[in-house]
Design a protein around this motif. Structure first.
Motif, short mmCIF file in Angstrom:
data_model
loop_
_atom_site.label_atom_id
_atom_site.label_comp_id
_atom_site.label_asym_id
_atom_site.label_seq_id
_atom_site.Cartn_x
_atom_site.Cartn_y
_atom_site.Cartn_z
N ALA A 142 -5.10 -5.84 7.84
CA ALA A 142 -4.02 -5.43 8.75
C ALA A 142 -3.08 -6.58 9.07
CB ALA A 142 -4.60 -4.84 10.02
N ALA A 143 -3.61 -7.79 9.27
CA ALA A 143 -2.76 -8.94 9.59
C ALA A 143 -1.81 -9.25 8.43
CB ALA A 143 -3.62 -10.15 9.93
N LEU A 144 -2.30 -9.13 7.21
CA LEU A 144 -1.45 -9.39 6.04
C LEU A 144 -0.42 -8.28 5.86
CD1 LEU A 144 -4.10 -10.72 3.52
CD2 LEU A 144 -2.40 -12.05 4.79
N GLN A 145 -0.81 -7.05 6.18
CA GLN A 145 0.13 -5.93 6.05
C GLN A 145 1.32 -6.09 7.00
OE1 GLN A 145 -1.86 -2.12 6.16
NE2 GLN A 145 -3.41 -2.85 4.74
N SER A 146 1.09 -6.76 8.14
CA SER A 146 2.21 -6.98 9.05
C SER A 146 3.18 -8.03 8.48
CB SER A 146 1.72 -7.41 10.43
OG SER A 146 1.14 -8.69 10.38
N LEU A 147 2.69 -8.91 7.62
CA LEU A 147 3.55 -9.92 6.98
C LEU A 147 4.23 -9.39 5.72
CD1 LEU A 147 1.19 -13.04 7.11
CD2 LEU A 147 3.19 -12.60 8.56
N LEU A 148 3.52 -8.55 5.01
CA LEU A 148 3.97 -8.05 3.70
C LEU A 148 4.03 -6.53 3.75
CD1 LEU A 148 1.61 -10.31 1.56
CD2 LEU A 148 4.03 -10.73 2.01
N PRO A 149 5.16 -5.97 4.16
CA PRO A 149 5.26 -4.51 4.27
C PRO A 149 4.85 -3.80 2.99
CG PRO A 149 7.19 -5.58 5.19
CD PRO A 149 6.39 -6.65 4.51
N GLU A 150 4.18 -2.68 3.16
CA GLU A 150 3.71 -1.84 2.05
C GLU A 150 2.68 -2.55 1.17
OE1 GLU A 150 7.07 -0.19 -0.04
OE2 GLU A 150 8.00 0.47 1.83
N LEU A 151 1.99 -3.54 1.73
CA LEU A 151 1.00 -4.28 0.96
C LEU A 151 -0.09 -3.35 0.42
CD1 LEU A 151 -0.17 -6.94 -0.10
CD2 LEU A 151 -1.34 -7.21 2.11
N SER A 152 -0.61 -2.48 1.25
CA SER A 152 -1.71 -1.63 0.79
C SER A 152 -1.28 -0.76 -0.39
CB SER A 152 -2.26 -0.77 1.93
OG SER A 152 -1.26 0.09 2.42
N ALA A 153 -0.03 -0.34 -0.42
CA ALA A 153 0.47 0.49 -1.53
C ALA A 153 0.60 -0.30 -2.83
CB ALA A 153 1.82 1.10 -1.15
N ARG A 154 0.55 -1.62 -2.76
CA ARG A 154 0.68 -2.45 -3.96
C ARG A 154 -0.64 -2.57 -4.72
NH1 ARG A 154 5.03 -5.89 -4.61
NH2 ARG A 154 6.64 -5.67 -3.04
N SER A 155 -1.75 -2.22 -4.09
CA SER A 155 -3.05 -2.33 -4.75
C SER A 155 -3.07 -1.50 -6.03
CB SER A 155 -4.15 -1.84 -3.81
OG SER A 155 -5.37 -1.69 -4.52
N ARG A 156 -3.66 -2.06 -7.07
CA ARG A 156 -3.76 -1.35 -8.36
C ARG A 156 -5.18 -0.92 -8.68
NH1 ARG A 156 -0.74 -5.52 -11.95
NH2 ARG A 156 -0.69 -6.78 -10.09
N LEU A 157 -6.10 -1.08 -7.70
CA LEU A 157 -7.50 -0.77 -7.96
C LEU A 157 -7.72 0.71 -8.28
CD1 LEU A 157 -10.33 -1.96 -8.19
CD2 LEU A 157 -10.65 -1.45 -5.76
N LYS A 158 -7.12 1.60 -7.52
CA LYS A 158 -7.31 3.03 -7.78
C LYS A 158 -6.76 3.42 -9.16
CE LYS A 158 -7.70 4.82 -3.09
NZ LYS A 158 -9.10 4.55 -3.08
N ALA A 171 9.44 -15.33 3.97
CA ALA A 171 9.74 -15.15 5.40
C ALA A 171 8.53 -15.32 6.30
CB ALA A 171 10.36 -13.78 5.63
N ALA A 172 7.33 -15.28 5.74
CA ALA A 172 6.12 -15.39 6.55
C ALA A 172 6.09 -16.75 7.27
CB ALA A 172 4.88 -15.24 5.68
N GLU A 173 5.85 -16.72 8.56
CA GLU A 173 5.77 -17.96 9.31
C GLU A 173 4.45 -18.65 9.01
OE1 GLU A 173 6.78 -17.99 13.44
OE2 GLU A 173 8.31 -16.44 13.16
N MET A 174 4.56 -19.88 8.51
CA MET A 174 3.37 -20.66 8.16
C MET A 174 3.63 -22.11 8.50
SD MET A 174 2.33 -18.77 4.57
CE MET A 174 1.46 -20.17 3.94
N ASN A 175 2.58 -22.79 8.93
CA ASN A 175 2.71 -24.22 9.16
C ASN A 175 2.43 -24.96 7.85
OD1 ASN A 175 -0.14 -24.54 8.86
ND2 ASN A 175 -0.44 -24.04 11.02
N GLU A 176 2.59 -26.27 7.88
CA GLU A 176 2.43 -27.05 6.64
C GLU A 176 1.04 -26.91 6.05
OE1 GLU A 176 2.97 -31.61 4.94
OE2 GLU A 176 3.48 -31.18 7.02
N ALA A 177 0.01 -26.89 6.90
CA ALA A 177 -1.37 -26.75 6.40
C ALA A 177 -1.55 -25.41 5.70
CB ALA A 177 -2.36 -26.90 7.55
N GLU A 178 -0.97 -24.36 6.26
CA GLU A 178 -1.08 -23.04 5.64
C GLU A 178 -0.32 -22.99 4.32
OE1 GLU A 178 -1.64 -20.08 9.48
OE2 GLU A 178 0.36 -20.92 9.06
#
Length: 193
Positions: free
Chosen positions: A64-80, A162-169
């Motif tokens: 869920a945290a990644l989906q807030s950064l990357l819209p439609e992330l779950s729809a990008r999965s190719r596993l199914k 656009a994702a906010e990240m610090n230098e370590a991230e």
């Protein structure tokens, strides 16, 4: 691994590309040297490789945290789509573990690698078609997004940049992208060699 730094956070995708270009080339060469489209049997090994990779990263697509950064992330999965490819071919997918959830920087590095592979899938889909597989049968996971591969990739990289990240991230993302390419190369050796 090469660490690439840049004061401009909007260049994150370009930094990841620069930091991993040699690893990316090594993976591309290893996959093509294995001739995964030489026969249906070779293609079945390619599916096993793809399935193990996509199963490993699947928890990232559900985060869920990644989906807030990357819209439609779950729809990008190719596993199914991969699971359906196995059904199409009358095969069972290999035993494969889900990988761990990862901290933001690491997760974005892994996703950069896996999402980037969809750009190269355009060439792979053409090769799969030569042996009878398509986005409607057996090669569904190689299909382009309905809006096209280029736009789909640009939307991903725009969100990544656009994702906010610090230098370590940011550094963690680069390290994780290198680790992801190493993981892919290991899977190529296990399944395609």
């Amino acid at each position: 691994m090469t660490i690439v730094t840049d004061a401009n956070p909007s260049a994150r995708a370009k930094r990841l590309k620069a930091a991993t270009s040699a690893a990316h080339e090594q993976v591309d060469n290893a996959v093509m040297a294995a001739a995964p489209f030489a026969s249906p049997e070779s293609y079945a090994r390619f599916l096993r490789f793809q399935y193990r990779l996509h199963r490993h990263v699947e928890p990232l697509y559900a985060d869920a945290a990644l989906q807030s950064l990357l819209p439609e992330l779950s729809a990008r999965s190719r596993l199914k789509a991969l699971e359906q490819d196995f059904v199409d071919l009358g095969l069972e997918p290999p035993a494969a573990e889900f990988g761990p959830r990862r901290p933001k920087g690491e997760a974005l590095g892994w996703l950069y690698v896996v999402e980037g592979s969809n750009m190269g899938a355009a060439f792979l889909a053409k090769d799969a078609a030569k042996i009878g597989f398509s986005d409607a049968h057996g090669a569904r996971h190689l299909a382009a997004h309905s809006e096209g591969r280029g736009l789909h990739w640009r939307r991903f990289t725009a969100a990544l940049d656009a994702a906010e990240m610090n230098e370590a991230e940011d550094l963690a993302a680069q390290g994780a992208a290198a680790a992801a390419f190493a993981h892919v190369l290991d899977l190529v050796k296990q399944e395609l060699s």
